[in-house]
Design an enzyme around this catalytic site. Structure first.
Site, short mmCIF file in Angstrom:
data_model
loop_
_atom_site.label_atom_id
_atom_site.label_comp_id
_atom_site.label_asym_id
_atom_site.label_seq_id
_atom_site.Cartn_x
_atom_site.Cartn_y
_atom_site.Cartn_z
CB CYS A 251 -2.70 6.35 2.38
SG CYS A 251 -1.45 7.58 1.93
N PRO A 254 -7.03 -0.46 4.89
CG PRO A 254 -8.51 -1.25 6.53
CD PRO A 254 -7.61 -0.10 6.21
N GLY A 256 -11.59 0.17 3.16
CA GLY A 256 -12.97 0.55 3.43
C GLY A 256 -13.43 1.72 2.60
CE LYS A 257 -11.33 7.04 5.32
NZ LYS A 257 -10.64 6.01 6.14
CG ASP A 275 -1.45 0.93 1.91
OD1 ASP A 275 -2.22 1.77 2.39
OD2 ASP A 275 -0.56 0.37 2.56
CB CYS A 373 -8.42 8.76 11.94
SG CYS A 373 -6.89 7.80 11.84
#
Length: 433
Positions: A251, A254, A256-257, A275, A373
């Site tokens: 997943c 966008p 960042g991780k 994704d 989150c």
């Protein structure tokens, strides 16, 4: 103001109607920005985000002022009046300008028959001032179900949580350690006249005193830093990364991780980023390209391992699951309009399903970091508890970290108005046979 100013309000009203119809601001605002002049884009964005942030308070007032709801074909005018109320109550815009230009925007929306209503409602609102909030939903500007769920889940913290959700989130950066140390980049910011401080928990995080356009950030285009909240940055501190490992970011969009993983450890054998969204994967590639990083991108449902897995196990897995996103409402206030209480149970089922699937592709001796989150226990430590009862060989690792609340099966960060978003992390390991 010129016709342009009137059109900004009209465009904002249409954006808000799209949100009410189920589109996120991320989806419907970018095309709307192209409808206004370049110098008006910040105003349009501020109107849309601000009205979403205070929607439930503004809507309670507007409904009390309307003798009856507008007809469905005229619903866009309801949103236009919400934009005007936002400006009257929560902006520095002169009242006379708000009133006059909103009436003109009503005409721009091809609703001239409602200009009298708009004028009357807004003049009464100006004259009488903001009424007392009728309930906690209006007072804290959240949907009733969310207020009650937070009150139940966090009886000591619910009001602070709601207030934090309504605060403006700070702009936080992640320094690319391959380019600069954090102290070196702080000096770069000082030299550029940008006030900033080191984050408390994320070792490569920097928080700006005020947001700036990314093109003002030194060496941004060359990959020196990325914009990423402090809580999201913490994932790499839990993964125990080492050269030679095969790593999966499930997943991933966008991205960042994914980029943080690659930046934090050179010599990884491979990083695979999955994704489900074909629309969002190009954003992952854009971030990788700017940072000059390489990952294997796969469009697939991560839970359907037969669709994508090559039978080579992963030493480390980051599973940042789809969730209610209730820990990032301050960055995405439209969540308060888009999310429904009925969403949470299906999300929890998806989360547990993903966790079970990822466990199958984790190598013996490997580590999985589960992240959301969200601030709802139903999506967080209760998911881990359910998984542990079904997977007796899984080992829960309690991270030795100075942040978050110990929830017995993970660490919960609640949104902090002065720093990080709300996040949950749990660390699971698969024993060697």
């Amino acid at each position: 103001m010129s016709d342009r100013g009137q059109s900004v309000r009209a465009v904002a009203a249409r954006v808000l109607q799209s949100v009410e119809n189920g589109q996120s601001l991320t989806q419907c605002l970018p095309p709307a920005l192209n409808e206004v002049a370049d110098n008006e884009r910040p105003q349009l964005q501020a109107l849309c985000y601000g009205t979403c942030r205070w929607f439930h308070r503004l809507d309670a007032e507007l409904q009390a002022r309307l003798k009856k709801p507008l007809r469905k074909p005229d619903r866009v005018v309801h949103h236009l009046m919400l934009v005007a109320l936002f400006q009257l109550r929560l902006s520095q815009q002169a009242n006379y300008a708000v009133l006059n230009e909103t009436v003109e925007a009503c005409r721009a929306l091809d609703k001239p028959h409602l200009t009298g209503l708009v004028n009357g409602v807004l003049r009464a609102a100006e004259r009488e001032g903001e009424p007392a909030c009728p309930d906690d939903s209006a007072r804290f500007s959240h949907p009733h179900w969310m207020v009650e769920k937070l009150r139940h889940n966090w009886p000591q913290d619910w009001q602070a949580l709601l207030d934090a959700n309504n605060a403006q989130a700070p702009m936080t950066l992640r320094v690319n350690a391959r380019r600069f140390s954090r102290n070196e980049y702080l000096q770069q910011l000082t030299d550029a006249g940008i006030e900033a401080t080191a984050t408390r928990f994320a070792p490569l995080g920097i928080q700006l005193a005020s947001p700036v356009a990314v093109d003002r950030l030194p060496w941004f285009a060359d990959g020196a830093v990325s914009v990423q909240d402090e809580a999201a940055q913490l994932c790499t501190t839990l993964m125990d990364l080492a050269p030679g490992q095969r790593v999966l970011d499930a997943c991933a969009a966008p991205g960042g991780k994914t980029c943080a993983i690659l930046e934090s450890c050179s010599g990884l054998e491979e990083v695979v980023a999955i994704d489900e969204s074909a629309d969002r994967l190009p954003r992952v590639q854009e971030n990788l390209d700017r940072l000059e990083l390489v990952a294997t991108l796969v469009q697939a449902d991560a839970a359907d391992i037969d669709q994508w897995w090559d039978r080579q196990p992963f030493d480390r897995i980051l599973l940042d699951v789809p969730c209610s996103a209730t820990g990032v409402i301050r960055r995405h206030p439209d969540i308060k309009l888009l999310r429904r209480e009925s969403d949470v149970v299906p999300l929890a089922s998806i989360q547990l399903g993903l966790l079970k699937a990822m466990w199958q592709v984790l190598a013996p001796g490997g580590r999985l970091v589960y992240a959301t989150c969200s601030v709802f226990p139903q999506e967080n430590h209760r998911i881990i508890r359910r998984f542990l009862t079904q997977q007796e060989h899984a080992v829960l690792r309690e991270p030795d970290v100075p942040w978050g609340r110990d929830m017995e099966t993970g660490r919960q960060l609640l949104p902090d108005p002065e720093s990080h978003d709300g996040f949950f992390y749990a660390v699971l390991e698969k024993p060697e046979p």
